[in-house]
Scaffold this motif. Structure first.
Motif, PDB file in Angstrom:
ATOM      1  N   TYR A 391       0.899  -1.298  -0.087  1.00  0.00           N
ATOM      2  CA  TYR A 391       0.676  -0.151  -0.148  1.00  0.00           C
ATOM      3  C   TYR A 391       1.112   1.305  -0.134  1.00  0.00           C
ATOM      4  O   TYR A 391       0.733   1.869  -0.469  1.00  0.00           O
ATOM      5  N   ALA A 392       1.974   1.639   0.768  1.00  0.00           N
ATOM      6  CA  ALA A 392       3.042   2.167   0.575  1.00  0.00           C
ATOM      7  C   ALA A 392       3.699   2.542  -0.550  1.00  0.00           C
ATOM      8  O   ALA A 392       3.683   3.604  -0.681  1.00  0.00           O
ATOM      9  N   THR A 393       4.265   1.532  -1.345  1.00  0.00           N
ATOM     10  CA  THR A 393       5.022   1.664  -2.814  1.00  0.00           C
ATOM     11  C   THR A 393       3.219   2.312  -3.538  1.00  0.00           C
ATOM     12  O   THR A 393       3.514   3.048  -4.179  1.00  0.00           O
ATOM     13  N   GLU A 394       2.056   2.059  -3.514  1.00  0.00           N
ATOM     14  CA  GLU A 394       1.151   2.004  -4.171  1.00  0.00           C
ATOM     15  C   GLU A 394       0.985   4.009  -3.825  1.00  0.00           C
ATOM     16  O   GLU A 394       0.615   4.788  -4.907  1.00  0.00           O
ATOM     17  N   LYS A 395       1.180   4.265  -3.125  1.00  0.00           N
ATOM     18  CA  LYS A 395       0.688   6.186  -2.729  1.00  0.00           C
ATOM     19  C   LYS A 395       1.521   6.382  -3.207  1.00  0.00           C
ATOM     20  O   LYS A 395       1.766   7.547  -3.371  1.00  0.00           O
ATOM     21  N   LEU A 396       3.072   5.716  -2.602  1.00  0.00           N
ATOM     22  CA  LEU A 396       4.287   6.773  -3.054  1.00  0.00           C
ATOM     23  C   LEU A 396       3.901   6.984  -4.765  1.00  0.00           C
ATOM     24  O   LEU A 396       4.762   7.971  -5.786  1.00  0.00           O
ATOM     25  N   LYS A 397       3.454   5.942  -5.436  1.00  0.00           N
ATOM     26  CA  LYS A 397       4.089   5.963  -6.858  1.00  0.00           C
ATOM     27  C   LYS A 397       2.764   6.893  -7.005  1.00  0.00           C
ATOM     28  O   LYS A 397       3.052   8.144  -8.466  1.00  0.00           O
ATOM     29  N   SER A 398       1.390   7.147  -6.525  1.00  0.00           N
ATOM     30  CA  SER A 398       0.358   7.906  -6.922  1.00  0.00           C
ATOM     31  C   SER A 398       1.013   9.775  -6.614  1.00  0.00           C
ATOM     32  O   SER A 398       0.812  10.571  -7.747  1.00  0.00           O
ATOM     33  N   LEU A 399       2.136   9.286  -5.254  1.00  0.00           N
ATOM     34  CA  LEU A 399       1.863  10.837  -5.421  1.00  0.00           C
ATOM     35  C   LEU A 399       3.194  11.073  -6.931  1.00  0.00           C
ATOM     36  O   LEU A 399       3.543  12.544  -6.536  1.00  0.00           O
ATOM     37  N   GLY A 400       4.588  10.153  -6.708  1.00  0.00           N
ATOM     38  CA  GLY A 400       5.679  10.788  -7.733  1.00  0.00           C
ATOM     39  C   GLY A 400       4.998  11.204  -9.215  1.00  0.00           C
ATOM     40  O   GLY A 400       4.816  12.103 -10.270  1.00  0.00           O
ATOM     41  N   TYR A 401       3.534  10.275  -9.973  1.00  0.00           N
ATOM     42  CA  TYR A 401       2.259  10.422 -10.601  1.00  0.00           C
ATOM     43  C   TYR A 401       1.653  12.344 -10.876  1.00  0.00           C
ATOM     44  O   TYR A 401       1.292  13.131 -11.450  1.00  0.00           O
ATOM     45  N   LEU A 402       1.549  12.551  -9.814  1.00  0.00           N
ATOM     46  CA  LEU A 402       1.178  13.487  -8.687  1.00  0.00           C
ATOM     47  C   LEU A 402       2.099  14.380  -8.822  1.00  0.00           C
ATOM     48  O   LEU A 402       1.790  15.820  -9.552  1.00  0.00           O
ATOM     49  N   CYS A 403       3.051  14.523  -8.901  1.00  0.00           N
ATOM     50  CA  CYS A 403       4.199  15.687  -8.840  1.00  0.00           C
ATOM     51  C   CYS A 403       5.439  16.174  -9.787  1.00  0.00           C
ATOM     52  O   CYS A 403       6.285  16.732  -9.913  1.00  0.00           O
ATOM     53  N   GLY A 404       4.551  15.310 -10.932  1.00  0.00           N
ATOM     54  CA  GLY A 404       6.000  15.132 -11.533  1.00  0.00           C
ATOM     55  C   GLY A 404       6.922  14.347 -11.744  1.00  0.00           C
ATOM     56  O   GLY A 404       8.093  14.558 -12.684  1.00  0.00           O
ATOM     57  N   LEU A 405       7.446  12.989 -11.339  1.00  0.00           N
ATOM     58  CA  LEU A 405       8.367  12.641 -11.438  1.00  0.00           C
ATOM     59  C   LEU A 405       8.356  11.799 -11.656  1.00  0.00           C
ATOM     60  O   LEU A 405       9.663  11.458 -11.545  1.00  0.00           O
ATOM     61  N   VAL A 406       7.969  11.339 -12.469  1.00  0.00           N
ATOM     62  CA  VAL A 406       7.460  10.301 -12.838  1.00  0.00           C
ATOM     63  C   VAL A 406       7.660  10.318 -14.615  1.00  0.00           C
ATOM     64  O   VAL A 406       6.427  10.164 -14.744  1.00  0.00           O
ATOM     65  N   SER A 407       8.517  10.994 -15.352  1.00  0.00           N
ATOM     66  CA  SER A 407       8.347  11.887 -16.437  1.00  0.00           C
ATOM     67  C   SER A 407      10.417  11.401 -17.242  1.00  0.00           C
ATOM     68  O   SER A 407      10.986  12.051 -15.989  1.00  0.00           O
ATOM     69  N   GLU A 408       9.724  11.598 -18.333  1.00  0.00           N
ATOM     70  CA  GLU A 408      11.010  12.020 -18.794  1.00  0.00           C
ATOM     71  C   GLU A 408      12.287  13.467 -18.862  1.00  0.00           C
ATOM     72  O   GLU A 408      13.203  13.856 -18.451  1.00  0.00           O
ATOM     73  N   GLN A 409      10.551  14.664 -18.169  1.00  0.00           N
ATOM     74  CA  GLN A 409      11.192  15.551 -18.423  1.00  0.00           C
ATOM     75  C   GLN A 409      11.591  16.211 -17.718  1.00  0.00           C
ATOM     76  O   GLN A 409      11.878  17.543 -17.082  1.00  0.00           O
ATOM     77  N   GLY A 410      10.435  15.419 -16.303  1.00  0.00           N
ATOM     78  CA  GLY A 410      10.708  15.884 -14.704  1.00  0.00           C
ATOM     79  C   GLY A 410       9.618  16.947 -14.986  1.00  0.00           C
ATOM     80  O   GLY A 410       8.367  17.074 -15.346  1.00  0.00           O
ATOM     81  N   PRO A 411       9.886  17.606 -13.000  1.00  0.00           N
ATOM     82  CA  PRO A 411       8.271  18.029 -12.682  1.00  0.00           C
ATOM     83  C   PRO A 411       8.570  19.700 -13.292  1.00  0.00           C
ATOM     84  O   PRO A 411       9.724  19.905 -13.809  1.00  0.00           O
ATOM     85  N   ASP A 412       6.972  20.223 -13.103  1.00  0.00           N
ATOM     86  CA  ASP A 412       6.983  21.631 -14.188  1.00  0.00           C
ATOM     87  C   ASP A 412       6.843  22.440 -12.786  1.00  0.00           C
ATOM     88  O   ASP A 412       7.354  21.661 -11.262  1.00  0.00           O
ATOM     89  N   SER A 413       6.496  23.480 -13.101  1.00  0.00           N
ATOM     90  CA  SER A 413       6.782  24.135 -11.631  1.00  0.00           C
ATOM     91  C   SER A 413       4.905  24.368 -11.400  1.00  0.00           C
ATOM     92  O   SER A 413       4.914  24.153 -10.738  1.00  0.00           O
ATOM     93  N   GLU A 414       3.901  23.656 -11.687  1.00  0.00           N
ATOM     94  CA  GLU A 414       2.747  23.638 -11.067  1.00  0.00           C
ATOM     95  C   GLU A 414       2.953  22.536 -10.402  1.00  0.00           C
ATOM     96  O   GLU A 414       2.644  22.109  -9.232  1.00  0.00           O
TER      97      GLU A 414
END
Length: 1259
Positions: A391-414
């Motif tokens: 469950y902790a892994t799942e929630k950390l993954k959700s936070l990564g997608y939400l905060c733009g940490l799972v992408s090739e470009q990285g997080p933007d200002s938003e």
């Protein structure tokens, strides 16, 4: 309590809380006994009996002794049990009456008045006795007088409330006894007060809970009241009872939330619907979170605050109970339920806040469990904690997608602003975890700080969780997490790392039959393969997805057009051929041959109509649909038409194929049946049914993993077969659904052709069905011409016209005009030539082609049948009538009927008709135009009649009876029956006694014909007769051909009557009738009726030229056991060979029954001398055996050898005296030479007068 004068205030809401006991009176006295009292009080357990039938428990009582103050007494409405004084003790060591009256009494009075004012009835007065003071004061009264005064003044009705403690500071037996009594009293009063006040508190709490439906009821107020009860149980170290209180509060609040979701909301729930502003997770590192408790008390707590505090208390109690794994289980349930409750209450939660709260809570619970368990315990109980890791892994993954940490470009200002807001909601780190390097707070803050940190933490958590799932056998969950990792790698632009996880998950889902996960995983795998440039794998996955019914129509069309696009682009530049499985494109449903037998001759046309069901959502234009055919030659055998179809196909020539094996092999048919059993739970008190349910006892068989299942995804095993024999159909467009494709071919080479592989070509893409199963074959044959002759009926009957069917199979031969069949004529069988006969010509598929007139010419030796012209591989059928002579086998000699191959059986004078018809085989030689060799056929005819004869006698008159039995299924008309002597002597006449000229004989019935024999001089020793009768079927009176009569020849020997036997029974003298039990006289008279004849010339004849005699043996037997023959029952006589020569024999017989009894049987035999050739070769035993065999030839004249021996006959005597020597033998006289004139005669026997039981023989 170190300083009673300045007691420490009680510490509220800590684990060291104890029941409060106030102390009044002499403080110095209490200070002196306090150390001993505090040590001795909890040593002995006390049994605590509770109300409402709850089980008693053993508890150790401890107390917090404080100085008595009026402020400590509870005010009206105060529900705080922890600050409630349960017992009040007054200490005094007064021994002087004056002092008692001056100070102590007044002080006691004030103390009791204060207690009464606050309605406190739990008190105790302790009088301490000190021997030192008694010695110093000699004028004081005895101790008992002070105690008595106190009891009289303050304990009128409760004398036990005043106790004496003697020399408490001394170490003596008296002091120990005094301490023991005092402590027992103190524990008892303390427990009584505790039980009483706790019961009253529980009653008040229930009353408050029952008012929950009233307006203004507050859950927070009730929460504080019931938690007070939990604190008391915790104070008494009854952690299980304390946990029950929190569980009840948890269940009550959950029910209110569920009711709110259903539309039945309580007003106080609005306090918990405040927007979430803090999401710092659970706090489990201190027993009581006073901050959140105060928020609840002030009704300012949010839903997360209430749930966090409630679970922290449950966690503390569970850890005291040493149940840390239940903490993990409850924590996972809590986290999931909180998410749902926030949705039900429509609480405003910032995006990602709940994920942060769940992540922090999971790690907090895991670290709390790790803090109270060693590593070995944790490793052996991974199954309880792995859910929190996941469950902790799942929630950390959700936070990564939400905060733009799972992408090739990285997080933007938003994304950065959102991350800052989430970290702000965490607040400052709590002091208890500030010095912990790996605290949940630090981990989350670090993971959200950068892309690299997030990737590190997420991969660490994911890999650890996958490893845990794998170690406990939860492979499905591990594969599911692997899919999340694959999606993460795809977002990061690393498809090569994602492919391995997706392939592993797909293999597991296929093996276990999960349809929807298979579809979803294939979609992910297709994207991964496309990024990696794996064209063949991508096309294969696309074909499977295009045919997947679980996908939406638009997605299926997309993947289908991907294949068509690749095929069209590569068509101009041919390169590597891509081979894909056929089941993703289409399914072979049925196959139909034309002709239906799937057997064609060389040069014939064959059509194969194939029904193919396309699984694609759009039409697919194929360049070619081909079937590879395997050719084989079967030497020495030609398979019968439709032989294979009888096993696999219908009579119409259609072969149905089973559905393609699903990509999900774990079908329901392969699983064992459910073993369901009912479970009934009954109340232990009255045995009433409390609950019912069902349980599956073989769930381990139904839910186990199937390791050996194949993934069915690899197309590497598909190989294209190249051969010379291929059926092709070009320009085929497969429409969605069923399609019919027809392949046509012309047979060239004889042999067996097996359809092996189905191929659909689409540019460089080729869909292949590697094996067509069940096997489908068609045969090409080159047949030799054949002639087959068979009767139309089940059997051919001799004597009447019978139809025979001729079938000419032309094979590869073409019948020309002028070709004919030459049949050799058989003497005993006629081939009838009708005026007009026609032949029918059929094609090889039994379709009528034409008919033609058949010309038949017959001569003495040959019958010629001209065949009509017919092409190759056709059938010519026509019918002929044949007639076989109906003669029966001759009796007593071999048959002269032509065509008989069976040796006839010899007939005796009396015959029994056999149940089966006699058969006659006729062999006909046929010359065919296509062969230089003759074909020999055998036709078996059955004689429809069975015939037997018998010789009948009436004195010297003789009759011949012929019995004709119809053995066939037809009815016949018989006429003109004749019996003739073949010698045709003038001295013998056969006079018929049948007057009917025509007789009808039905199936399975018999007709008898009788003739009387008359002669003018001595008859011959044997008579040769021929019986004949004309017959025809009863249904066909007029036939086009004249039928031969049915004949039967037989021989009758020694039919002239030589001897007459007469027997007569006479009653005893002086009586009119014979009586049972009385001896009667039997006279046997044997008379010769003629002189010396030729039949007498045998070994029994003796004498000179003038006098001749024949030795005869007579025997009187009674096989019906009506008579008992007394004395000699047999003997040998010499009978003169002269007419009317008579010999009389007298003997006695005894009737055994009353009634009309038949006379005993009299038998005659020829007595042959021992010097005969036959007898000289036999010993005594064989003589007797041979004798019995010779006598058994006639059923009417059987000889009972046992009766002979039992009566001492000459045979038994001779065999006993001359055993081993040649003995005379007996020869039975032919039945026609002996006439018994007394046969059928009966004698009246009356019963005896003195018989008590009467036995009557009725014949």
């Amino acid at each position: 309590m170190d300083a009673p004068e300045e007691p420490l205030p009680p510490v509220i809401y800590t684990m060291e809380n104890k029941p409060i006991v106030t102390c009044a009176g002499d403080p110095n006295l209490f200070t002196s006994v306090y150390p001993t009292l505090s040590q001795q009080l909890p040593r002995e357990p006390m049994e605590w009996r509770r109300s409402y039938g709850r089980a008693p428990k053993m508890i150790h009582l401890e107390s917090n002794f404080v100085q008595f103050k009026e402020e400590l007494l509870p005010k009206e409405g105060n529900r705080a049990l922890l600050t409630f004084p349960f017992l009040h003790i007054y200490w005094t060591e007064c021994c002087d009456t004056e002092v008692y009256k001056a100070t102590v009494k007044d002080d006691l009075t004030k103390w009791q008045n204060v207690l009464k004012a606050h309605s406190s009835v739990d008190w105790l007065i302790v009088v301490v006795e000190n021997d030192a003071k008694k010695k110093n004061k000699t004028n004081i009264l005895p101790r008992t007088s002070i105690v008595d005064k106190i009891r009289n003044d303050f304990c009128n009705k409760q004398s036990d409330r005043c106790v004496v403690l003697s020399d408490p500071l001394k170490d003596s037996s008296r002091a120990q006894e005094s301490w023991s009594a005092f402590l027992t009293k103190l524990r008892t009063l303390l427990l009584m007060s505790f039980t009483k006040n706790l019961g009253k508190f529980e009653d008040d709490m229930r009353t408050l809970r029952e008012k929950r439906t009233e307006p203004g009821w507050s859950f927070c107020d009730y929460f504080m009241v019931q938690e007070e009860l939990a604190f008391v149980f915790e104070m008494l170290q009854q952690f299980e009872d304390a946990l029950v209180q929190y569980d009840e509060l948890d269940a009550l609040f959950s029910q209110y939330v569920v009711n709110f979701g259903a539309g039945d909301g309580a007003n106080w729930l609005t306090f918990f619907c405040q927007p979430v502003k803090s999401w710092n997770g659970l706090i489990l590192r201190k027993p009581i979170d006073m901050e959140k408790r105060e928020l609840i008390q002030r009704q300012e707590a949010t839903l997360l605050d209430l749930r966090s505090y409630l679970f922290s208390r449950q966690c503390t109690l569970l850890l005291f109970l040493q149940r840390p794994w239940e903490v993990a289980q409850r924590a996972l349930e809590l986290l999931h339920s909180c998410v749902q409750e926030l949705k039900l209450l429509e609480v405003s939660v910032p995006p990602g806040a709940l994920d942060c709260w769940v992540f922090l809570s999971c790690l907090e619970v895991l670290q709390r469990i790790e803090g109270c368990c060693d590593r070995a315990q944790i490793d052996s109980n991974i199954a309880h904690t792995v859910g929190l890791w996941s469950y902790a892994t799942e929630k950390l993954k959700s936070l990564g997608y939400l905060c733009g940490l799972v992408s090739e470009q990285g997080p933007d200002s938003e994304d950065l602003n959102r991350t800052v807001d989430l970290l702000a909601g965490l607040g400052a780190e709590r002091p208890e975890t500030a010095n912990t390097a790996q605290s949940p707070y630090k981990k989350l803050k670090e993971a959200l700080s950068s892309v690299e940190a997030f990737e590190k933490h997420y991969l660490d958590l994911s890999c650890a969780t996958i490893e845990m799932y794998t170690s406990i056998g939860r492979t499905r969950s591990a594969k599911f997490l692997g899919k999340d990792l694959a999606a993460f790698y795809m977002r990061k632009g690393c498809p090569q790392k994602a492919e391995a996880y997706l392939q592993g998950a797909l293999k597991s889902y296929l093996a276990e039959g999960w349809a929807l996960p298979v579809t979803h995983t294939r979609k992910q795998l297709a994207g991964c393969q496309k990024h990696l440039g794996q064209i063949e794998n991508y096309l294969q996955t696309s074909s499977l997805l295009a045919s997947d019914q679980h996908l939406p129509e638009d997605e299926r069309e997309y993947f289908c057009r991907e294949i068509l696009s690749f095929a069209s682009q590569q068509a101009d530049s041919p390169g590597h051929r891509v081979v894909l499985p056929m089941h993703s494109l289409a399914h072979l449903r049925a196959l139909r041959f034309s002709p239906a037998s799937a057997v064609v001759h060389v040069g014939g046309a064959l059509a194969v109509e194939m029904t193919v069901c396309s699984r694609m959502p759009v039409p697919v234009p194929l360049e070619q649909l081909a079937v590879s055919v395997h050719f084989s030659i079967e030497k020495g055998s030609c398979r019968k038409p439709a032989e294979w179809l009888t096993k696999h196909g219908a009579a119409s020539g259609t072969v149905s194929f089973p559905p393609e094996p699903s990509a999900l092999p774990a079908s329901q048919s392969s699983l064992p049946a459910l073993e369901l059993h009912e479970v009934l739970e009954r109340s232990p008190s009255d045995h009433s049914l409390s609950s019912a349910g069902i349980i599956c006892k073989n769930v381990h068989m139904l839910l186990r993993r199937q390791e050996g299942a194949a993934a069915l995804e690899v197309a590497a095993g598909l190989a294209l077969e190249d051969g010379a024999h291929v059926l092709r159909c070009s320009g085929v467009t497969l429409q969605p659904g069923a399609n019919t494709v027809t392949f046509r071919t012309q047979a060239k080479e004889p042999g067996t052709y097996t359809l092996r592989q189905l191929r659909a070509s689409l540019g460089p893409v080729c869909f292949v069905l590697p094996h067509i199963y069940p096997p489908v074959q068609y045969d090409v044959y080159s047949q030799e011409p054949q002639l087959h002759v068979e009767p139309l009926a089940d059997s051919l009957l001799a004597g009447i016209p019978q139809k025979v069917k001729f079938t000419v199979t032309t094979g590869h031969y073409t019948v020309k005009n002028g070709d004919s069949l030459q049949l050799s004529n058989v003497e005993a069988m006629l081939i009838l030539c009708p005026a007009e006969n026609r032949a029918v010509i059929y094609s090889n598929t039994r379709e009528k082609a034409s008919d033609a007139s058949l010309r038949i010419q017959s001569s003495d030796k040959v019958t010629s049948i001209s065949l009509p012209a017919a092409p190759a591989y056709h059938l010519i059928e026509f019918e002929l009538e044949v007639l076989s002579l109906p003669s029966a086998p001759a009796a007593g000699g071999e048959s002269t009927v032509p065509g008989m191959t069976e040796p006839p059986r010899k007939h005796k004078d009396t015959q029994q008709a056999g149940p089966c018809m006699a058969t006659t085989d006729h062999k006909v030689s046929i010359d065919c135009p296509w062969s230089i060799y003759s074909t020999v056929i055998a036709l078996t005819f059955r004689v429809p009649f069975g015939t037997s004869h018998a010789l009948l006698s009436a004195g010297t008159r003789k009759y011949v009876q012929v019995r004709v039995q119809n053995l066939s299924e037809l009815d016949f008309q018989l006429a003109d029956a004749r019996l003739a002597d073949t010698a045709d002597g003038p001295d013998l006449r056969l006079v018929p006694l049948n007057t009917e000229p025509r007789q009808r004989i039905h199936s399975k019935q018999a007709v008898f014909f009788v003739w009387e024999l008359k002669w003018t001089r001595e008859p011959p020793p044997s008579l040769h007769c021929r019986f004949s009768v004309r017959f025809c079927p009863a249904s066909e009176e007029q036939l086009s051909v004249s039928l031969k009569p049915y004949t039967y020849e037989f021989q009758v020997e020694n039919f002239f009557t030589l001897y007459s036997v007469k027997a007569e029974v006479s009653p005893p003298a002086g009586t009119e009738h014979c009586r049972t039990g009385a001896l009667c006289s039997l006279e046997v008279c044997i008379t010769r009726l003629s002189g010396l004849l030729e039949a007498d010339q045998d070994e029994a004849l003796t004498g000179s030229d003038e006098y001749f005699s024949t030795k005869l043996m007579y025997e009187v037997v009674d096989n019906s056991s009506n008579w008992a023959v007394c004395g000699k029952s047999s003997g040998v006589i010499s009978m003169p060979a002269a007419a009317q020569a008579t010999h009389r024999v007298h003997m006695e017989v005894l009737p055994l029954f009353a009634g009309y009894l038949p006379l005993p049987d009299v038998r005659l035999f020829k007595y042959l001398p021992h010097h005969s050739a036959h007898a000289s070769q036999l010993d005594a035993d064989s003589w007797i055996e041979n004798d019995s065999l010779s006598l058994d030839k006639h059923g009417d004249d059987q000889l009972d050898s046992s009766s002979l021996r039992s009566r001492g006959s000459v045979h038994s005597t001779a065999s006993s005296e001359h055993k081993g020597l040649p003995m005379p033998r007996l020869q039975a006289l032919p039945p026609g030479q002996v006439f018994n004139s007394s046969a059928g005669t009966q004698v009246l026997v009356v019963p005896s007068r003195d018989d008590h039981v009467l036995e009557v023989s009725v014949t």
